[in-house]
Write a protein that holds these residues in place. Structure first.
Motif, PDB file in Angstrom:
ATOM      1  N   LEU A  57     -20.118  -4.900   5.822  1.00 51.30           N
ATOM      2  CA  LEU A  57     -20.751  -3.902   4.961  1.00 51.30           C
ATOM      3  C   LEU A  57     -19.856  -3.531   3.776  1.00 51.30           C
ATOM      4  O   LEU A  57     -20.355  -3.316   2.658  1.00 51.30           O
ATOM      5  CB  LEU A  57     -21.088  -2.650   5.770  1.00 51.30           C
ATOM      6  CG  LEU A  57     -22.202  -2.810   6.813  1.00 51.30           C
ATOM      7  CD1 LEU A  57     -22.373  -1.541   7.628  1.00 51.30           C
ATOM      8  CD2 LEU A  57     -23.529  -3.179   6.134  1.00 51.30           C
ATOM      9  N   VAL A  58     -18.554  -3.468   3.993  1.00 48.71           N
ATOM     10  CA  VAL A  58     -17.626  -3.188   2.889  1.00 48.71           C
ATOM     11  C   VAL A  58     -17.708  -4.299   1.847  1.00 48.71           C
ATOM     12  O   VAL A  58     -17.686  -4.050   0.638  1.00 48.71           O
ATOM     13  CB  VAL A  58     -16.185  -3.034   3.419  1.00 48.71           C
ATOM     14  CG1 VAL A  58     -15.184  -3.055   2.267  1.00 48.71           C
ATOM     15  CG2 VAL A  58     -16.044  -1.742   4.216  1.00 48.71           C
ATOM     16  N   TYR A  68     -21.233  -3.539   0.211  1.00 50.26           N
ATOM     17  CA  TYR A  68     -21.478  -2.251  -0.417  1.00 50.26           C
ATOM     18  C   TYR A  68     -20.183  -1.450  -0.581  1.00 50.26           C
ATOM     19  O   TYR A  68     -20.143  -0.234  -0.350  1.00 50.26           O
ATOM     20  CB  TYR A  68     -22.467  -1.423   0.425  1.00 50.26           C
ATOM     21  CG  TYR A  68     -23.706  -2.168   0.833  1.00 50.26           C
ATOM     22  CD1 TYR A  68     -24.710  -2.455  -0.094  1.00 50.26           C
ATOM     23  CD2 TYR A  68     -23.873  -2.590   2.152  1.00 50.26           C
ATOM     24  CE1 TYR A  68     -25.861  -3.140   0.285  1.00 50.26           C
ATOM     25  CE2 TYR A  68     -25.019  -3.271   2.546  1.00 50.26           C
ATOM     26  CZ  TYR A  68     -26.005  -3.550   1.607  1.00 50.26           C
ATOM     27  OH  TYR A  68     -27.134  -4.226   1.974  1.00 50.26           O
ATOM     28  N   GLY A  69     -19.139  -2.120  -0.956  1.00 49.10           N
ATOM     29  CA  GLY A  69     -17.836  -1.480  -1.050  1.00 49.10           C
ATOM     30  C   GLY A  69     -17.790  -0.271  -1.961  1.00 49.10           C
ATOM     31  O   GLY A  69     -16.947   0.611  -1.787  1.00 49.10           O
ATOM     32  N   ASP A  70     -18.688  -0.203  -2.910  1.00 50.68           N
ATOM     33  CA  ASP A  70     -18.680   0.910  -3.867  1.00 50.68           C
ATOM     34  C   ASP A  70     -19.583   2.058  -3.419  1.00 50.68           C
ATOM     35  O   ASP A  70     -19.828   2.995  -4.164  1.00 50.68           O
ATOM     36  CB  ASP A  70     -19.143   0.410  -5.243  1.00 50.68           C
ATOM     37  CG  ASP A  70     -20.519  -0.236  -5.199  1.00 50.68           C
ATOM     38  OD1 ASP A  70     -20.992  -0.521  -4.070  1.00 50.68           O
ATOM     39  OD2 ASP A  70     -21.109  -0.475  -6.274  1.00 50.68           O
ATOM     40  N   ASN A  71     -20.089   1.966  -2.189  1.00 46.19           N
ATOM     41  CA  ASN A  71     -20.992   3.014  -1.705  1.00 46.19           C
ATOM     42  C   ASN A  71     -20.609   3.405  -0.272  1.00 46.19           C
ATOM     43  O   ASN A  71     -21.301   3.058   0.702  1.00 46.19           O
ATOM     44  CB  ASN A  71     -22.443   2.512  -1.739  1.00 46.19           C
ATOM     45  CG  ASN A  71     -23.452   3.632  -1.570  1.00 46.19           C
ATOM     46  OD1 ASN A  71     -23.117   4.707  -1.056  1.00 46.19           O
ATOM     47  ND2 ASN A  71     -24.692   3.389  -1.970  1.00 46.19           N
ATOM     48  N   PRO A  72     -19.518   4.139  -0.103  1.00 45.94           N
ATOM     49  CA  PRO A  72     -19.045   4.499   1.248  1.00 45.94           C
ATOM     50  C   PRO A  72     -20.047   5.332   2.037  1.00 45.94           C
ATOM     51  O   PRO A  72     -20.098   5.244   3.261  1.00 45.94           O
ATOM     52  CB  PRO A  72     -17.767   5.291   0.966  1.00 45.94           C
ATOM     53  CG  PRO A  72     -17.853   5.711  -0.460  1.00 45.94           C
ATOM     54  CD  PRO A  72     -18.637   4.650  -1.159  1.00 45.94           C
ATOM     55  N   ALA A  73     -20.854   6.143   1.359  1.00 44.68           N
ATOM     56  CA  ALA A  73     -21.841   6.963   2.077  1.00 44.68           C
ATOM     57  C   ALA A  73     -22.885   6.073   2.756  1.00 44.68           C
ATOM     58  O   ALA A  73     -23.299   6.316   3.897  1.00 44.68           O
ATOM     59  CB  ALA A  73     -22.510   7.929   1.121  1.00 44.68           C
TER      60      ALA A  73
END
Length: 511
Positions: free
Chosen positions: A60-61, A64-69
Protein backbone atom coordinates in the motif's frame (compact mmCIF):
# COMPACT_ATOMS: atom_id res chain seq x y z
CA UNK A 1 13.39 -3.59 7.70
CA UNK A 2 16.41 -5.95 7.61
CA UNK A 3 17.36 -7.93 4.56
CA UNK A 4 15.92 -11.04 6.23
CA UNK A 5 12.53 -9.39 6.32
CA UNK A 6 12.39 -8.71 2.60
CA UNK A 7 14.09 -11.88 1.40
CA UNK A 8 12.36 -13.11 -1.73
CA UNK A 9 14.24 -16.37 -2.31
CA UNK A 10 12.02 -19.28 -3.41
CA UNK A 11 10.32 -20.95 -0.48
CA UNK A 12 10.67 -24.72 0.03
CA UNK A 13 8.30 -26.61 2.33
CA UNK A 14 10.94 -28.95 3.76
CA UNK A 15 13.19 -26.00 4.62
CA UNK A 16 10.37 -24.28 6.51
CA UNK A 17 9.47 -27.50 8.33
CA UNK A 18 13.09 -28.06 9.36
CA UNK A 19 13.45 -24.47 10.55
CA UNK A 20 10.38 -24.51 12.80
CA UNK A 21 11.33 -27.92 14.22
CA UNK A 22 14.89 -26.72 14.85
CA UNK A 23 13.47 -23.80 16.84
CA UNK A 24 12.42 -26.38 19.43
CA UNK A 25 16.11 -26.97 20.20
CA UNK A 26 16.05 -23.79 22.29
CA UNK A 27 13.67 -25.51 24.72
CA UNK A 28 14.92 -29.10 24.63
CA UNK A 29 16.54 -30.22 27.84
CA UNK A 30 15.04 -27.27 29.71
CA UNK A 31 11.28 -27.42 29.14
CA UNK A 32 8.98 -30.39 28.52
CA UNK A 33 7.57 -30.66 24.95
CA UNK A 34 4.01 -30.67 26.33
CA UNK A 35 4.72 -27.12 27.54
CA UNK A 36 6.88 -25.66 24.78
CA UNK A 37 4.68 -26.89 21.91
CA UNK A 38 2.24 -24.07 22.71
CA UNK A 39 5.05 -21.48 22.58
CA UNK A 40 6.33 -22.73 19.23
CA UNK A 41 2.90 -22.98 17.60
CA UNK A 42 1.83 -19.57 18.90
CA UNK A 43 5.08 -17.95 17.73
CA UNK A 44 4.56 -19.38 14.24
CA UNK A 45 1.09 -17.85 14.18
CA UNK A 46 2.35 -14.47 15.40
CA UNK A 47 5.13 -14.52 12.80
CA UNK A 48 2.69 -15.39 10.03
CA UNK A 49 0.13 -12.65 10.72
CA UNK A 50 2.95 -10.13 11.22
CA UNK A 51 4.54 -10.96 7.87
CA UNK A 52 1.17 -10.83 6.10
CA UNK A 53 0.39 -7.47 7.68
CA UNK A 54 3.80 -6.00 6.85
CA UNK A 55 3.64 -7.27 3.26
CA UNK A 56 0.29 -5.60 2.70
CA UNK A 57 1.48 -2.40 4.35
CA UNK A 58 4.54 -2.22 2.07
CA UNK A 59 2.34 -2.81 -0.99
CA UNK A 60 0.00 0.00 0.00
CA UNK A 61 2.89 2.39 0.69
CA UNK A 62 4.22 1.62 -2.77
CA UNK A 63 0.83 2.51 -4.27
CA UNK A 64 -0.42 5.29 -2.01
CA UNK A 65 2.68 6.58 -0.28
CA UNK A 66 1.45 10.15 -0.41
CA UNK A 67 -1.83 9.34 1.34
CA UNK A 68 -1.13 7.91 4.83
CA UNK A 69 -4.76 8.35 5.93
CA UNK A 70 -5.94 6.09 3.09
CA UNK A 71 -3.25 3.52 3.92
CA UNK A 72 -4.29 3.50 7.55
CA UNK A 73 -7.96 3.06 6.64
CA UNK A 74 -7.19 0.18 4.29
CA UNK A 75 -4.94 -1.56 6.84
CA UNK A 76 -7.80 -1.46 9.36
CA UNK A 77 -9.78 -3.70 7.00
CA UNK A 78 -7.13 -6.40 6.70
CA UNK A 79 -7.84 -10.02 7.64
CA UNK A 80 -5.95 -9.44 10.89
CA UNK A 81 -5.31 -6.09 12.53
CA UNK A 82 -1.98 -5.54 14.29
CA UNK A 83 -1.94 -2.62 16.73
CA UNK A 84 1.15 -0.46 16.82
CA UNK A 85 4.00 -2.17 18.66
CA UNK A 86 2.28 -5.59 18.69
CA UNK A 87 3.88 -7.36 15.72
CA UNK A 88 6.51 -10.08 15.81
CA UNK A 89 9.07 -7.62 14.48
CA UNK A 90 8.37 -5.17 17.30
CA UNK A 91 9.26 -7.92 19.78
CA UNK A 92 12.21 -9.02 17.65
CA UNK A 93 13.83 -5.59 17.59
CA UNK A 94 13.81 -5.43 21.41
CA UNK A 95 14.93 -9.02 21.95
CA UNK A 96 18.21 -8.01 23.65
CA UNK A 97 16.33 -5.97 26.24
CA UNK A 98 14.89 -7.33 29.49
CA UNK A 99 11.20 -8.27 29.60
CA UNK A 100 10.79 -10.43 26.45
CA UNK A 101 8.08 -12.54 28.07
CA UNK A 102 6.02 -9.56 29.14
CA UNK A 103 6.41 -7.87 25.74
CA UNK A 104 5.24 -10.95 23.82
CA UNK A 105 2.25 -11.42 26.16
CA UNK A 106 1.27 -7.76 25.75
CA UNK A 107 1.52 -8.07 21.97
CA UNK A 108 -0.73 -11.14 21.93
CA UNK A 109 -3.26 -9.47 24.24
CA UNK A 110 -3.33 -6.36 22.03
CA UNK A 111 -3.87 -8.50 18.90
CA UNK A 112 -6.74 -10.33 20.62
CA UNK A 113 -8.39 -7.03 21.56
CA UNK A 114 -7.94 -5.52 18.11
CA UNK A 115 -9.49 -8.47 16.26
CA UNK A 116 -12.76 -8.79 18.18
CA UNK A 117 -14.53 -12.15 18.12
CA UNK A 118 -12.15 -13.56 15.51
CA UNK A 119 -9.34 -14.15 18.02
CA UNK A 120 -11.23 -13.77 21.29
CA UNK A 121 -9.60 -15.83 24.07
CA UNK A 122 -7.26 -17.62 21.65
CA UNK A 123 -4.16 -16.61 23.61
CA UNK A 124 -5.65 -16.73 27.10
CA UNK A 125 -4.04 -20.09 27.99
CA UNK A 126 -0.60 -19.13 26.70
CA UNK A 127 1.85 -16.93 28.59
CA UNK A 128 5.46 -16.42 27.54
CA UNK A 129 6.08 -14.58 30.80
CA UNK A 130 5.96 -17.76 32.87
CA UNK A 131 8.26 -19.32 35.43
CA UNK A 132 8.01 -22.56 33.47
CA UNK A 133 10.78 -21.11 31.30
CA UNK A 134 13.03 -20.59 34.32
CA UNK A 135 14.22 -17.55 36.23
CA UNK A 136 13.98 -14.14 34.54
CA UNK A 137 17.47 -14.16 33.02
CA UNK A 138 17.13 -17.68 31.60
CA UNK A 139 13.60 -16.97 30.37
CA UNK A 140 14.70 -13.81 28.61
CA UNK A 141 17.57 -15.64 26.94
CA UNK A 142 15.34 -18.51 25.76
CA UNK A 143 12.80 -16.09 24.28
CA UNK A 144 15.55 -14.09 22.57
CA UNK A 145 16.69 -17.28 20.85
CA UNK A 146 13.13 -18.13 19.82
CA UNK A 147 12.61 -14.69 18.31
CA UNK A 148 15.88 -15.07 16.41
CA UNK A 149 14.90 -18.56 15.21
CA UNK A 150 11.64 -17.24 13.74
CA UNK A 151 13.34 -14.12 12.39
CA UNK A 152 15.58 -16.11 10.02
CA UNK A 153 15.41 -15.70 6.26
CA UNK A 154 13.93 -19.15 5.74
CA UNK A 155 10.87 -18.20 7.83
CA UNK A 156 9.99 -15.11 5.83
CA UNK A 157 6.27 -15.93 5.43
CA UNK A 158 5.17 -12.91 3.39
CA UNK A 159 2.46 -13.67 0.80
CA UNK A 160 4.65 -12.07 -1.87
CA UNK A 161 7.11 -14.90 -1.23
CA UNK A 162 4.78 -17.77 -0.27
CA UNK A 163 2.21 -17.10 -2.97
CA UNK A 164 -0.80 -19.44 -3.01
CA UNK A 165 1.08 -22.36 -1.48
CA UNK A 166 -0.17 -23.70 1.85
CA UNK A 167 3.34 -23.49 3.29
CA UNK A 168 2.40 -22.08 6.68
CA UNK A 169 -0.54 -24.40 7.25
CA UNK A 170 1.58 -27.39 6.28
CA UNK A 171 4.35 -26.32 8.65
CA UNK A 172 1.82 -26.00 11.47
CA UNK A 173 0.49 -29.50 10.78
CA UNK A 174 4.06 -30.80 10.59
CA UNK A 175 4.74 -29.42 14.07
CA UNK A 176 1.50 -30.77 15.53
CA UNK A 177 2.22 -34.25 14.14
CA UNK A 178 5.72 -34.30 15.62
CA UNK A 179 4.50 -33.06 18.97
CA UNK A 180 1.79 -35.73 18.94
CA UNK A 181 4.35 -38.45 18.18
CA UNK A 182 6.24 -37.56 21.35
CA UNK A 183 3.32 -36.81 23.63
CA UNK A 184 2.37 -40.31 24.73
CA UNK A 185 -1.21 -40.93 25.76
CA UNK A 186 -2.22 -37.26 25.62
CA UNK A 187 -1.50 -37.12 21.88
CA UNK A 188 -4.90 -38.57 21.04
CA UNK A 189 -6.51 -35.54 22.61
CA UNK A 190 -5.45 -33.23 19.83
CA UNK A 191 -4.33 -35.13 16.75
CA UNK A 192 -5.67 -37.73 14.31
CA UNK A 193 -3.05 -39.38 12.05
CA UNK A 194 -3.24 -37.81 8.57
CA UNK A 195 -3.81 -41.16 6.86
CA UNK A 196 -6.95 -41.75 8.93
CA UNK A 197 -8.16 -38.20 8.23
CA UNK A 198 -7.55 -38.78 4.51
CA UNK A 199 -9.54 -42.01 4.63
CA UNK A 200 -12.50 -40.49 6.46
CA UNK A 201 -12.61 -37.44 4.19
CA UNK A 202 -12.49 -39.60 1.05
CA UNK A 203 -15.26 -41.93 2.22
CA UNK A 204 -17.57 -39.17 3.49
CA UNK A 205 -17.19 -37.25 0.19
CA UNK A 206 -17.83 -33.65 1.30
CA UNK A 207 -19.48 -31.57 -1.41
CA UNK A 208 -20.09 -27.93 -2.23
CA UNK A 209 -22.53 -26.41 0.23
CA UNK A 210 -21.91 -29.03 2.91
CA UNK A 211 -21.87 -28.09 6.57
CA UNK A 212 -19.25 -30.26 8.26
CA UNK A 213 -18.81 -30.82 12.00
CA UNK A 214 -16.32 -32.47 14.33
CA UNK A 215 -17.65 -32.43 17.93
CA UNK A 216 -14.26 -33.50 19.33
CA UNK A 217 -12.14 -31.52 16.89
CA UNK A 218 -8.75 -31.41 18.63
CA UNK A 219 -6.43 -29.30 16.49
CA UNK A 220 -8.92 -29.32 13.60
CA UNK A 221 -6.94 -31.45 11.16
CA UNK A 222 -9.83 -33.79 10.30
CA UNK A 223 -12.16 -30.88 9.58
CA UNK A 224 -9.62 -29.25 7.32
CA UNK A 225 -9.10 -32.47 5.38
CA UNK A 226 -12.81 -32.41 4.59
CA UNK A 227 -12.57 -28.78 3.49
CA UNK A 228 -9.60 -29.55 1.27
CA UNK A 229 -11.55 -32.40 -0.31
CA UNK A 230 -14.25 -29.92 -1.40
CA UNK A 231 -11.68 -27.53 -2.84
CA UNK A 232 -9.88 -30.32 -4.69
CA UNK A 233 -13.04 -31.80 -6.20
CA UNK A 234 -14.91 -28.58 -6.98
CA UNK A 235 -12.40 -26.29 -8.70
CA UNK A 236 -11.15 -24.61 -5.54
CA UNK A 237 -14.64 -23.85 -4.25
CA UNK A 238 -14.87 -22.64 -0.66
CA UNK A 239 -18.64 -23.03 -0.50
CA UNK A 240 -18.69 -25.08 2.67
CA UNK A 241 -18.62 -24.39 6.39
CA UNK A 242 -16.61 -26.04 9.15
CA UNK A 243 -17.90 -26.45 12.69
CA UNK A 244 -16.26 -27.94 15.73
CA UNK A 245 -16.15 -28.10 19.50
CA UNK A 246 -13.18 -28.86 21.75
CA UNK A 247 -13.15 -29.29 25.52
CA UNK A 248 -9.50 -28.45 26.25
CA UNK A 249 -8.78 -24.72 26.07
CA UNK A 250 -5.20 -24.92 24.79
CA UNK A 251 -6.21 -27.46 22.12
CA UNK A 252 -9.16 -25.27 21.08
CA UNK A 253 -6.68 -22.41 20.61
CA UNK A 254 -4.53 -24.67 18.41
CA UNK A 255 -7.58 -25.43 16.27
CA UNK A 256 -8.42 -21.75 15.85
CA UNK A 257 -4.88 -20.83 14.82
CA UNK A 258 -4.70 -23.90 12.57
CA UNK A 259 -7.86 -22.82 10.74
CA UNK A 260 -6.56 -19.32 10.09
CA UNK A 261 -3.13 -20.56 9.00
CA UNK A 262 -4.84 -22.78 6.41
CA UNK A 263 -7.04 -19.93 5.18
CA UNK A 264 -10.19 -21.55 6.61
CA UNK A 265 -11.89 -18.38 7.77
CA UNK A 266 -15.42 -19.79 7.36
CA UNK A 267 -15.36 -21.79 10.57
CA UNK A 268 -17.04 -21.86 13.94
CA UNK A 269 -15.01 -23.65 16.60
CA UNK A 270 -16.49 -23.56 20.10
CA UNK A 271 -14.73 -24.20 23.38
CA UNK A 272 -16.54 -26.47 25.80
CA UNK A 273 -17.54 -30.03 26.71
CA UNK A 274 -19.62 -31.41 23.83
CA UNK A 275 -21.51 -33.97 25.91
CA UNK A 276 -22.22 -31.86 28.99
CA UNK A 277 -22.58 -28.51 27.24
CA UNK A 278 -23.05 -28.69 23.45
CA UNK A 279 -22.51 -25.22 22.04
CA UNK A 280 -23.30 -25.66 18.36
CA UNK A 281 -26.95 -24.70 18.72
CA UNK A 282 -29.68 -23.13 16.60
CA UNK A 283 -30.07 -19.44 17.45
CA UNK A 284 -33.84 -19.35 17.39
CA UNK A 285 -34.77 -22.66 19.05
CA UNK A 286 -31.65 -23.48 21.08
CA UNK A 287 -31.85 -26.96 19.54
CA UNK A 288 -28.81 -28.76 18.20
CA UNK A 289 -27.43 -27.64 14.85
CA UNK A 290 -27.60 -30.29 12.13
CA UNK A 291 -24.92 -31.06 9.58
CA UNK A 292 -24.38 -32.86 6.28
CA UNK A 293 -21.23 -34.51 7.62
CA UNK A 294 -20.32 -35.30 11.22
CA UNK A 295 -16.95 -36.93 11.81
CA UNK A 296 -14.69 -37.35 14.81
CA UNK A 297 -11.94 -39.27 16.56
CA UNK A 298 -13.25 -38.81 20.13
CA UNK A 299 -11.29 -39.93 23.20
CA UNK A 300 -11.49 -43.71 23.56
CA UNK A 301 -13.71 -45.00 26.40
CA UNK A 302 -13.71 -41.68 28.23
CA UNK A 303 -14.29 -41.94 31.96
CA UNK A 304 -16.45 -39.30 33.67
CA UNK A 305 -18.04 -38.18 30.40
CA UNK A 306 -21.22 -36.74 31.93
CA UNK A 307 -23.25 -39.81 32.86
CA UNK A 308 -24.85 -38.04 35.79
CA UNK A 309 -26.94 -35.73 33.62
CA UNK A 310 -27.48 -37.90 30.55
CA UNK A 311 -30.86 -39.38 31.50
CA UNK A 312 -32.37 -35.88 31.61
CA UNK A 313 -30.53 -34.55 28.56
CA UNK A 314 -32.53 -31.59 27.23
CA UNK A 315 -31.65 -32.48 23.63
CA UNK A 316 -32.85 -36.10 23.86
CA UNK A 317 -29.53 -37.45 22.66
CA UNK A 318 -29.69 -40.56 24.84
CA UNK A 319 -33.18 -41.74 23.98
CA UNK A 320 -31.73 -45.08 22.82
CA UNK A 321 -30.11 -45.58 26.20
CA UNK A 322 -27.54 -44.05 28.53
CA UNK A 323 -23.98 -45.33 27.97
CA UNK A 324 -21.98 -46.81 30.89
CA UNK A 325 -20.64 -44.41 33.48
CA UNK A 326 -16.99 -45.17 32.72
CA UNK A 327 -17.14 -45.53 28.93
CA UNK A 328 -18.22 -42.51 26.90
CA UNK A 329 -17.88 -43.98 23.39
CA UNK A 330 -21.62 -44.26 22.77
CA UNK A 331 -22.16 -40.83 24.32
CA UNK A 332 -20.24 -39.30 21.41
CA UNK A 333 -21.88 -41.62 18.89
CA UNK A 334 -25.35 -40.73 20.20
CA UNK A 335 -24.57 -37.02 20.07
CA UNK A 336 -23.25 -37.26 16.53
CA UNK A 337 -26.25 -39.24 15.27
CA UNK A 338 -28.61 -36.60 16.63
CA UNK A 339 -26.79 -33.82 14.76
CA UNK A 340 -27.13 -35.39 11.29
CA UNK A 341 -29.41 -33.75 8.75
CA UNK A 342 -32.42 -36.01 8.03
CA UNK A 343 -31.76 -36.45 4.29
CA UNK A 344 -28.09 -35.77 3.57
CA UNK A 345 -26.52 -36.70 6.93
CA UNK A 346 -23.52 -39.04 6.87
CA UNK A 347 -21.11 -39.77 9.66
CA UNK A 348 -17.75 -41.38 10.33
CA UNK A 349 -16.39 -42.00 13.83
CA UNK A 350 -13.24 -43.71 15.11
CA UNK A 351 -13.90 -46.10 18.01
CA UNK A 352 -12.13 -48.81 20.04
CA UNK A 353 -13.17 -52.37 19.16
CA UNK A 354 -15.14 -52.78 22.40
CA UNK A 355 -17.83 -50.57 20.88
CA UNK A 356 -18.54 -53.37 18.39
CA UNK A 357 -19.40 -56.09 20.88
CA UNK A 358 -19.76 -54.85 24.49
CA UNK A 359 -23.14 -55.82 25.94
CA UNK A 360 -25.46 -54.25 28.54
CA UNK A 361 -26.48 -50.62 27.82
CA UNK A 362 -24.05 -50.35 24.90
CA UNK A 363 -25.52 -53.48 23.35
CA UNK A 364 -29.02 -51.99 23.55
CA UNK A 365 -27.92 -48.73 21.90
CA UNK A 366 -26.06 -50.63 19.17
CA UNK A 367 -29.11 -52.85 18.53
CA UNK A 368 -31.41 -49.86 18.09
CA UNK A 369 -29.02 -48.04 15.77
CA UNK A 370 -28.92 -51.13 13.55
CA UNK A 371 -32.69 -51.62 13.71
CA UNK A 372 -33.13 -47.99 12.62
CA UNK A 373 -30.93 -48.87 9.62
CA UNK A 374 -28.41 -46.13 10.38
CA UNK A 375 -25.23 -48.23 10.43
CA UNK A 376 -23.68 -48.49 6.99
CA UNK A 377 -20.12 -49.85 7.32
CA UNK A 378 -17.64 -51.19 9.88
CA UNK A 379 -13.94 -50.87 9.03
CA UNK A 380 -11.30 -52.61 11.15
CA UNK A 381 -7.97 -50.74 11.27
CA UNK A 382 -4.45 -51.94 12.14
CA UNK A 383 -2.96 -51.72 15.62
CA UNK A 384 -0.48 -48.98 16.62
CA UNK A 385 -2.05 -46.56 14.14
CA UNK A 386 -2.99 -43.83 16.60
CA UNK A 387 -0.65 -41.75 18.71
CA UNK A 388 -0.83 -42.58 22.39
CA UNK A 389 -2.35 -46.06 22.09
CA UNK A 390 -1.28 -49.35 20.56
CA UNK A 391 -4.76 -50.89 20.41
CA UNK A 392 -6.44 -51.40 17.04
CA UNK A 393 -9.44 -49.20 16.29
CA UNK A 394 -12.38 -49.27 13.94
CA UNK A 395 -14.34 -46.77 11.90
CA UNK A 396 -18.12 -46.80 12.04
CA UNK A 397 -19.96 -45.17 9.14
CA UNK A 398 -23.60 -44.13 9.51
CA UNK A 399 -26.04 -42.76 6.91
CA UNK A 400 -29.47 -41.21 7.12
CA UNK A 401 -30.41 -42.17 3.56
CA UNK A 402 -29.36 -45.81 3.17
CA UNK A 403 -30.75 -47.63 0.14
CA UNK A 404 -30.54 -51.13 1.70
CA UNK A 405 -30.50 -52.65 5.17
CA UNK A 406 -27.12 -54.35 4.85
CA UNK A 407 -23.92 -53.55 6.71
CA UNK A 408 -20.52 -53.81 5.03
CA UNK A 409 -17.64 -55.18 7.11
CA UNK A 410 -14.06 -54.46 6.01
CA UNK A 411 -11.07 -56.05 7.75
CA UNK A 412 -8.12 -53.77 6.92
CA UNK A 413 -6.25 -54.70 10.10
CA UNK A 414 -3.47 -56.67 8.40
CA UNK A 415 -2.49 -54.21 5.68
CA UNK A 416 -0.20 -51.37 6.76
CA UNK A 417 3.34 -50.06 6.65
CA UNK A 418 5.14 -51.16 9.77
CA UNK A 419 7.06 -48.57 11.80
CA UNK A 420 9.23 -48.72 14.90
CA UNK A 421 6.66 -47.15 17.20
CA UNK A 422 3.82 -46.31 14.84
CA UNK A 423 2.18 -48.13 11.95
CA UNK A 424 0.84 -46.28 8.92
CA UNK A 425 -1.77 -46.78 6.25
CA UNK A 426 -0.16 -46.45 2.83
CA UNK A 427 -1.84 -44.82 -0.15
CA UNK A 428 -2.56 -48.29 -1.56
CA UNK A 429 -4.03 -49.45 1.77
CA UNK A 430 -6.35 -46.43 1.83
CA UNK A 431 -7.38 -46.84 -1.81
CA UNK A 432 -8.22 -50.51 -1.28
CA UNK A 433 -10.52 -49.60 1.61
CA UNK A 434 -12.19 -46.87 -0.48
CA UNK A 435 -12.66 -49.16 -3.50
CA UNK A 436 -14.11 -51.91 -1.32
CA UNK A 437 -16.43 -49.43 0.38
CA UNK A 438 -17.72 -48.15 -2.96
CA UNK A 439 -18.14 -51.63 -4.47
CA UNK A 440 -20.07 -52.74 -1.38
CA UNK A 441 -19.40 -56.42 -2.07
CA UNK A 442 -18.02 -59.45 -0.29
CA UNK A 443 -14.37 -60.15 -1.11
CA UNK A 444 -12.35 -63.12 0.07
CA UNK A 445 -10.73 -62.61 3.48
CA UNK A 446 -11.19 -58.81 3.33
CA UNK A 447 -14.86 -57.77 3.31
CA UNK A 448 -18.37 -59.12 3.86
CA UNK A 449 -21.76 -57.60 3.09
CA UNK A 450 -23.97 -58.78 5.94
CA UNK A 451 -27.75 -58.69 5.91
CA UNK A 452 -29.79 -57.41 8.81
CA UNK A 453 -30.92 -60.97 9.57
CA UNK A 454 -27.33 -62.20 9.81
CA UNK A 455 -26.46 -59.43 12.26
CA UNK A 456 -29.60 -60.19 14.24
CA UNK A 457 -28.60 -63.87 14.42
CA UNK A 458 -25.33 -62.71 15.94
CA UNK A 459 -27.26 -60.79 18.64
CA UNK A 460 -26.20 -57.50 17.00
CA UNK A 461 -22.56 -58.23 17.80
CA UNK A 462 -20.41 -56.41 15.23
CA UNK A 463 -17.09 -58.09 16.00
CA UNK A 464 -15.48 -58.20 12.56
CA UNK A 465 -14.16 -61.82 12.63
CA UNK A 466 -17.77 -63.00 12.94
CA UNK A 467 -18.34 -61.75 9.40
CA UNK A 468 -14.99 -61.59 7.59
CA UNK A 469 -13.27 -64.97 7.57
CA UNK A 470 -9.52 -64.39 7.46
CA UNK A 471 -8.59 -67.95 8.42
CA UNK A 472 -5.69 -69.28 6.35
CA UNK A 473 -5.65 -73.07 5.96
CA UNK A 474 -2.33 -74.67 6.69
CA UNK A 475 -0.83 -76.81 3.97
CA UNK A 476 -1.49 -80.53 4.40
CA UNK A 477 1.40 -82.47 5.87
CA UNK A 478 2.52 -85.51 3.84
CA UNK A 479 3.34 -87.96 6.64
CA UNK A 480 4.89 -90.53 4.27
CA UNK A 481 7.27 -87.91 2.89
CA UNK A 482 8.13 -86.75 6.40
CA UNK A 483 8.94 -90.36 7.47
CA UNK A 484 11.06 -90.93 4.36
CA UNK A 485 13.02 -87.73 5.07
CA UNK A 486 13.47 -88.78 8.72
CA UNK A 487 14.88 -92.19 7.73
CA UNK A 488 17.23 -90.52 5.25
CA UNK A 489 18.51 -88.13 7.94
CA UNK A 490 19.05 -91.01 10.34
CA UNK A 491 21.13 -92.85 7.75
CA UNK A 492 23.22 -89.73 7.10
CA UNK A 493 23.75 -89.32 10.82
CA UNK A 494 24.98 -92.91 11.18
CA UNK A 495 27.46 -92.39 8.33
CA UNK A 496 28.77 -89.23 10.00
CA UNK A 497 29.15 -91.07 13.32
CA UNK A 498 31.31 -93.74 11.66
CA UNK A 499 33.47 -91.07 10.00
CA UNK A 500 33.86 -89.20 13.29
CA UNK A 501 34.96 -92.38 15.08
CA UNK A 502 37.65 -92.84 12.46
CA UNK A 503 38.98 -89.33 12.90
CA UNK A 504 39.06 -89.65 16.68
CA UNK A 505 40.94 -92.98 16.43
CA UNK A 506 43.59 -91.39 14.19
CA UNK A 507 44.08 -88.66 16.77
CA UNK A 508 44.55 -91.20 19.55
CA UNK A 509 41.17 -90.76 21.18
CA UNK A 510 39.68 -93.98 19.98
CA UNK A 511 39.05 -97.07 22.12
Amino acid sequence: MTSSQINQDPIIQSDVNSAVWAACDTFRGTVDPSIYKDFILTMLFLKYISDVYQDEYDNLVAQYGDNPALIQAMMAKQRFVLPKGASFWDCYEKRHEAGNGQRIDQALHAIEEANGTKLKNVFQDISFNTDKLGQEKQKNEILRHILEDFGKDVLNLRPSRVGSLDIIGNAYEYLIKHFAAGSGKSAGEFYTPPEVSDLLAAILEPKEGDEICDPACGSGSLLMKCGRMVRNNFDGSKKYALYGQEAIGSTWALAKMNMFLHGEDNHRIEWGDTIRHPMLLEKDTSGLLHFDIVTANPPFSLDKWGHEGAADDEFGRFRRGVPPKTKGDYAFISHMIETLKPESGRMGVVVPHGVLFRASSEGKIRKQLIEENLLDTVIGLPEKLFFGTGIPAAILLFKKNKTDNNVLFIDASREFKSGKNQNQLTTDNIQKIINTYKARETTDKYSYLATFDEIKENDFNLNIPRYVDTFEEEAEIDLVAVRTERVQLQNELQTLEVEMQGYLKELGYGA
